[in-house]
Design an enzyme around this catalytic site. Structure first.
Site, PDB file in Angstrom:
ATOM      1  N   HIS A 134      -0.099  -7.693  31.902  1.00  0.00           N
ATOM      2  CA  HIS A 134       1.254  -8.035  32.654  1.00  0.00           C
ATOM      3  C   HIS A 134       0.220  -6.789  33.953  1.00  0.00           C
ATOM      4  O   HIS A 134      -0.909  -6.534  34.100  1.00  0.00           O
ATOM      5  CB  HIS A 134       2.261  -7.479  32.693  1.00  0.00           C
ATOM      6  CG  HIS A 134       3.423  -8.296  33.116  1.00  0.00           C
ATOM      7  ND1 HIS A 134       2.984  -8.179  34.241  1.00  0.00           N
ATOM      8  CD2 HIS A 134       4.373  -7.401  32.642  1.00  0.00           C
ATOM      9  CE1 HIS A 134       4.455  -8.991  34.918  1.00  0.00           C
ATOM     10  NE2 HIS A 134       5.384  -8.102  33.855  1.00  0.00           N
ATOM     11  N   ASP A 139      -3.731  -9.476  38.937  1.00  0.00           N
ATOM     12  CA  ASP A 139      -5.078  -8.272  39.571  1.00  0.00           C
ATOM     13  C   ASP A 139      -6.890  -8.198  39.431  1.00  0.00           C
ATOM     14  O   ASP A 139      -6.949  -7.284  39.808  1.00  0.00           O
ATOM     15  CB  ASP A 139      -4.607  -8.218  37.784  1.00  0.00           C
ATOM     16  CG  ASP A 139      -3.254  -7.528  37.947  1.00  0.00           C
ATOM     17  OD1 ASP A 139      -2.667  -7.033  38.716  1.00  0.00           O
ATOM     18  OD2 ASP A 139      -2.421  -8.292  36.378  1.00  0.00           O
ATOM     19  N   HIS A 190      -2.917 -17.372  33.502  1.00  0.00           N
ATOM     20  CA  HIS A 190      -1.587 -16.789  34.451  1.00  0.00           C
ATOM     21  C   HIS A 190      -0.627 -17.951  33.586  1.00  0.00           C
ATOM     22  O   HIS A 190      -0.759 -19.586  33.231  1.00  0.00           O
ATOM     23  CB  HIS A 190      -1.231 -16.765  35.794  1.00  0.00           C
ATOM     24  CG  HIS A 190      -0.072 -16.588  36.676  1.00  0.00           C
ATOM     25  ND1 HIS A 190       1.067 -16.787  36.057  1.00  0.00           N
ATOM     26  CD2 HIS A 190       0.346 -14.988  36.300  1.00  0.00           C
ATOM     27  CE1 HIS A 190       1.897 -15.796  36.712  1.00  0.00           C
ATOM     28  NE2 HIS A 190       1.774 -14.964  36.265  1.00  0.00           N
TER      29      HIS A 190
END
Ligand code: CMC
Length: 429
Positions: A268, A363, A307
């Protein structure tokens, strides 16, 4: 017009059931009427990791994963990133509408004037070991705020919720700044009310001996945009933790501590740190094909890719990639960028990634920016937690005020031993 129902025939009994369909979903509790006998508990749905279960109705953020769309309260993320500020976006997320000038002034004033921490929190942070991870310090310290603000227990008092909201949005950067300064052995830098939300955060990270810290406007703006992009993301792991823990009616500081703990994991919000470690391990552009081959053979993951919801380019990653250029003009180009670009290029042409619809996520590029600004890698998840606090608090309040919500409590399918009698230790094999 076709009926908005689902007809189910239970082949175990031959019985037929008609179940309403609302908003493209059936209510899982409607399955309970499907039984093979009077004693039968009734049919359940089994959905590990909530792959196909909506746990709430929400009006906060909207994602179309196939088309790579993200909106907060209906506003496209691209427009907010270009035209809004983090504080304005946080207001939008929390209260549902863009603020008027007076509302924004009031909101900014209140957030700015709740940023100082009780001095005892400083002592609390002092107690951490010199190499404590800043995210661990943040998780503990935000939980500790629950002991300072006992009025936060009154979660059904709108005034109390408003106050805790100011405090949480205001104090997360201060906690983060103090955690960072502790981890690098520097004296704490106190909030400066003359600065913007992100300008003040930079002040708490980087102020040295100067009387007044002056943030670089390009970096300040980049942080502001990054904060907008991280503010909310519907029912992700940490938001589900916030809602789940909050559903026990604990105060919001404890619930935010739980949410931040969920965010810490490398799958995460810890992925931005993991991406940088991965890029450093790869070491050079020429080693990228070898690394991709290893990932495809099941040796690790390409961090910052993939994702649960996006099966297209994450719209946040697109914007971050653009702002990276403006930051690098100030800081100098991060040499790891070439490795990241090569990874992206090869992965997007590779069947393994194409078939699984794996694209760069939020990210993938953010850590490169944080590193070039001079932050240590273990600070990266903290930079995700600060802006996500507005989303957590908005989702928590929405959950509390939703009459369909109760304490979160999933069912299980028991696969353990059947009843058996206790065996004394002397008789055990
Ligand atoms: N590298 C290589 N293979 C991958 C990756 C990856 N990053 N992500 C997914 N896969 C493969 C996975 O092995 C599986 O293959 P197969 O069908 O052969 O078993 C397939 O793609 C589907 O993946 P999954 O694990 O079932 O998908 P998920 O929805 O459960 O996981 C995820 C989503 C984000 C946890 C996962 O893609 C991942 O671990 N990515 C790397 C960590 C990361 O970047 N996390 C940040 C997510 S975005 C910001 C946030 O929410 O915090």
């Amino acid at each position: 017009m076709a009926a908005e129902t689902l007809t189910i025939i239970d082949n175990r009994t031959g019985k037929k059931y008609e179940i309403p369909v609302r908003d493209g979903a059936i209510n899982a509790s409607d399955l309970r009427q499907i039984r093979v006998s009077e004693e039968d508990f009734g049919l359940m749905s089994y959905d590990p990791a909530f792959m196909n279960t909506a746990s709430c109705q929400s009006k906060i953020s909207y994602i179309d994963g196939d088309r790579g769309i993200l909106r907060y309260r209906g506003y496209p993320i691209e427009q907010l990133a270009e035209k809004s500020s983090y504080l304005e976006t946080a207001y939008l997320i929390l209260y549902g509408e863009l603020p008027t000038k007076a509302q924004l002034d009031d909101w900014s004033y209140n957030v700015t004037h709740h940023s100082i921490l009780h001095e005892n929190i400083k002592k609390f942070i002092d107690g951490f070991h010199h190499d404590a991870h800043p995210m661990g310090m943040l998780v503990s310290a935000v939980g500790a705020l629950s002991t300072f603000y006992t009025d936060a227990k009154h979660i059904f008092d709108a005034e109390s919720r408003k106050k805790q909201t100011y405090r949480l949005i205001a104090k997360m950067p201060t906690l983060a700044g103090f955690a960072y300064r502790h981890s690098i052995g520097m004296p704490y830098s106190y909030p400066d009310n003359d600065l913007s939300y992100t300008g003040n955060f930079l002040n708490m990270l980087f102020k040295m001996t100067e009387i007044k810290y002056k943030p670089n406007p390009v970096i300040e703006k980049a942080f502001d945009v990054l904060f907008i992009l991280h503010a909310d993301h519907e029912q992700n792991c940490s938001t589900s933790a916030m809602r789940g823990v909050g559903s026990s009616h604990v105060d919001p500081y404890c619930a935010v501590a739980a949410a931040a703990a969920a965010l810490y994991g490398p799958l995460h919000g810890g992925a931005n740190e993991a991406v940088l470690r991965m890029l450093m391990e790869i070491g050079s552009k020429s080693k990228v094909p070898e690394f991709i081959k290893a990932v495809k053979e099941g040796h690790g993951k390409l961090m910052g890719f993939g994702h649960r919801v996006y099966k297209n380019y994450d719209p946040r990653a697109k914007i971050i990639k653009q702002i990276a250029d403006s930051v690098f003009e100030v800081t100098g180009r991060n040499p790891l960028l070439d490795i990241a670009l090569e990874l992206e290029r090869i992965a997007l042409e590779d069947d393994y990634f194409i078939k699984r619809k794996l694209y760069p996520n939020v990210d993938f590029y953010s850590g490169l920016i944080y590193q070039s600004i001079g932050l240590a890698m273990d600070m990266f998840p903290v930079l995700f937690a600060i802006p996500r606090t507005s989303g957590w608090v908005a989702q928590w309040e929405e959950m509390l005020l939703d009459s369909e919500q109760k304490i979160a409590r999933p069912r299980q399918i028991y696969k353990g031993a059947a009843k058996r009698d206790y065996v004394p230790i002397t008789a055990r094999k």
